[in-house]
Write a protein that holds these residues in place. Structure first.
Motif, short mmCIF file in Angstrom:
data_model
loop_
_atom_site.label_atom_id
_atom_site.label_comp_id
_atom_site.label_asym_id
_atom_site.label_seq_id
_atom_site.Cartn_x
_atom_site.Cartn_y
_atom_site.Cartn_z
N GLY A 221 0.82 -1.21 0.00
CA GLY A 221 0.00 0.00 0.00
C GLY A 221 0.85 1.25 0.00
N VAL A 222 1.89 1.27 0.82
CA VAL A 222 2.78 2.43 0.87
C VAL A 222 3.57 2.55 -0.43
CG1 VAL A 222 4.77 3.45 2.06
CG2 VAL A 222 2.92 2.40 3.38
N SER A 223 3.94 1.40 -1.02
CA SER A 223 4.66 1.43 -2.29
C SER A 223 3.83 2.08 -3.39
CB SER A 223 5.05 0.00 -2.70
OG SER A 223 5.96 -0.56 -1.79
N GLN A 224 2.52 1.81 -3.38
CA GLN A 224 1.63 2.44 -4.36
C GLN A 224 1.67 3.96 -4.21
OE1 GLN A 224 -0.61 0.97 -6.79
NE2 GLN A 224 -0.65 3.10 -7.42
N THR A 225 1.57 4.42 -2.97
CA THR A 225 1.61 5.85 -2.70
C THR A 225 2.95 6.45 -3.08
OG1 THR A 225 0.06 5.57 -0.87
CG2 THR A 225 1.34 7.59 -0.90
N LEU A 226 4.03 5.78 -2.69
CA LEU A 226 5.37 6.28 -3.02
C LEU A 226 5.61 6.27 -4.53
CD1 LEU A 226 7.57 4.58 -0.26
CD2 LEU A 226 6.74 6.94 -0.34
N GLY A 227 5.04 5.28 -5.22
CA GLY A 227 5.20 5.21 -6.66
C GLY A 227 4.64 6.45 -7.35
N VAL A 495 11.09 -2.24 -3.37
CA VAL A 495 9.79 -2.66 -3.90
C VAL A 495 9.29 -1.66 -4.93
CG1 VAL A 495 7.35 -2.98 -3.33
CG2 VAL A 495 9.10 -4.03 -1.90
N VAL A 496 9.37 -0.37 -4.58
CA VAL A 496 8.93 0.66 -5.52
C VAL A 496 9.76 0.61 -6.80
CG1 VAL A 496 8.68 3.14 -5.91
CG2 VAL A 496 8.08 2.17 -3.68
#
Length: 556
Positions: A221-227, A495-496
């Motif tokens: 979920g955080v990776s989506q936001t950071l992406g 991950v990002v």
């Protein structure tokens, strides 16, 4: 009358020495293996990873659309019911003498910064414009895309995605955790919120599995936001003159962020996030969150003065009315492919927008929920829901109305002449500033936006790292686990970066939707568990029995 006492002691085995001292090896090592495997897969076999993730994403969006829609409706209804029910709303998250640790300003700032802050800079411009062009009303032929008659519908759907549904699911997780941590004395970790349903079984494999699911969902979920944030941060750096090396152009002339640009942005963001995480919630995160809110108010004030003020404020007030009156119907509406042109289009639209957002919020919920619980001790349930669901929703609405409204007005009046419309998602805000202002003023505001983006990205990332460590440490944020903080900071960056290499933002999106599904079941159980726990306390209070177990001396 005999009423069974609640579970007040949940033993979670943690290591007593060595590298994992203070941490649950069952949770920490398993989560690291799963996240590490995803990183290696995405980097070593990018095409295979993108293909498999895409197929799973399609199956989930098609097969679990009803589940996501009804689950989010359940969270919203549950929060509203608890806030409006007098006996429930006044229950305190803690002992009678506990008072909030943070001021209302810092409390709301930290919630907003950790929850959705980055999204305001990316989607407040873009989403109203997308729905202004196409939404369910245009698909069904009720309104015409790109016209004045479609503005109200554009905001109905923008507000639906970023309003009570998003903050309601965060609130349920945070409330369930805070209730059991501060009224039961249980560890501040995901499994504790299910104690009324599973009892002491949560000390074993069931509990370990729940916490692992929460950690993996948080990472995705955080990776989506950071992406999204990384893409816009790179766009901002390019806008203020950091150079052409931030982008690359393929043989067909398609422009995209370069690998060097992604690595540079991730090093800056995750480096700052790791340093902030090492300083803890009360120092770095609090300071950054307050800075975020101050800069956000500055940007909003700018759009209030120099943007389409009347148009934006009209969208805000009319949009809230339209959202409120349409919410009972829209929150339960599910469109499925039926072989007709309209039915299939509605199903595709809902899968690409509403279901995607709901999966995103659910994947983000373990992180935001634990964070909300950590900073909300001493507040009543009614106060908590008002501050965690209502106020952030209104802040989102005003952002979308003023910033997105200005973009729509510039296109409607032909001032932008399609420049904003045709810009990439990450570029729209900077292009709008360039259309609105002269070169010097646009450059100044772009610098402010880049700084705000960076602080929001760091706040989200450092909060996530701390929360992951808290879950891994069985709810204890005491261990000075510097190496573990550094590991998860690097893991998030990998991950990002790995998923972007595997398939761009769409790869992160698909991985996040897949990771959100298991935790969505945990969240529904958390809501049911919360109902059971609160009902039990109301019954105990009725018969004069103890309701607060965080300290044995506390009674009704």
């Amino acid at each position: 009358m005999f009423i069974k006492p609640p579970v007040t002691n949940l033993l979670i085995r943690v290591s007593q020495s060595g590298f994992y001292r203070g941490f649950s090896k069952d949770v920490t090592i398993t989560a690291k293996i799963l996240v590490g495997a995803l990183i290696l897969w995405a980097i070593a076999f990018p095409e295979n990873a993108a293909s498999v993730l895409g197929q799973l994403n399609t199956l989930i969006l098609a097969g679990f659309n009803y589940w996501y829609i009804y689950a989010m409706a359940f969270f919203v209804i549950l929060c509203c019911a608890m806030a409006l029910w007098p006996k429930v709303g006044k229950l305190r998250l803690g002992r009678r003498e506990d008072v909030p640790e943070y001021s209302n300003f810092s409390w709301i700032s930290m919630m907003f910064g950790a929850g959705i802050g980055i999204g305001m800079l990316t989607f407040a411009t873009a989403e109203p414009m997308y729905h202004f062009a196409k939404n369910p009303s245009t698909i069904m032929g009720v309104t015409e895309g790109g016209t004045i008659g479609n503005i109200r519908d554009a905001y109905i759907w923008s507000f639906l995605h970023w309003g009570f549904a998003a903050w309601g699911c965060y609130s349920v997780v945070g409330l369930a955790l805070a209730f059991h941590a501060y009224r039961r004395g249980l560890p501040l970790t995901i499994r504790s919120s299910l104690a009324p349903l599973f009892g002491e079984k949560l000390s074993g494999k069931i509990g370990h599995s729940i916490d692992v699911i929460a950690v993996v969902a948080t990472v995705l979920g955080v990776s989506q936001t950071l992406g999204y944030g990384v893409e816009q941060f790179i766009s901002g750096l390019s806008t203020i003159g950091f150079g052409d090396w931030l982008y690359s152009v393929d043989e067909e002339g398609v422009k995209s962020t370069s690998t060097v640009g992604i690595i540079f942005a991730l090093l800056v963001i995750m480096g700052g996030a790791t340093l902030s995480a090492l300083s803890g919630v009360g120092k770095g995160i609090k300071w950054l969150s307050n800075t975020n809110m101050i800069l956000s108010f500055f940007v909003l004030t700018f759009f209030l003065i120099f943007g389409a003020t009347f148009f934006g404020l009209s969208n805000f007030f009319v949009g809230i009315w339209d959202y409120a009156t349409s919410l009972p119907g829209n929150i339960f509406t599910v469109w499925t492919a039926d072989g007709t042109e309209v039915g299939d289009a509605l199903s595709d639209w809902q899968g690409g927008w509403t279901i995607f957002y709901y999966a995103w919020w659910i994947a983000f919920a373990p992180f935001v929920g634990v964070f909300l619980a950590k900073i909300s001790k001493g507040r009543s349930i009614r106060e908590y829901i008002f501050g965690a669901m209502i106020v952030p929703s209104l802040i989102c609405f005003i952002w979308f109305a003023l910033v997105g409204g200005t973009a729509i007005d510039l296109e409607l009046s032909n001032v932008a002449n399609g420049l904003i419309n045709n810009a990439a998602l990450s570029d729209k805000l900077f292009v709008m500033l360039d259309v609105m202002l002269g070169d010097a003023a646009a450059y100044f505001m772009s610098v402010i936006i880049v700084i705000l983006l960076l602080t929001y990205l760091i706040t989200s990332a450092d909060s996530a790292v701390l929360i992951i460590n808290t879950i891994n440490a069985a709810g204890d944020d005491g261990p000075k686990a510097r190496l573990h903080i550094i590991f998860w900071g690097i893991a998030l960056a990998m991950v990002v970066g790995g998923l972007i290499v595997a398939g761009g933002l769409s790869a992160i999106k698909t991985a996040m939707v897949i990771g959100a599904l298991p935790f969505s079941f945990v969240m529904v159980l958390m809501g049911i568990s919360l109902i059971v726990a609160i009902s039990g306390d109301l019954r105990r209070k009725k018969y004069g029995l103890q309701t607060i177990y965080a300290d044995e001396e506390d009674t009704v």
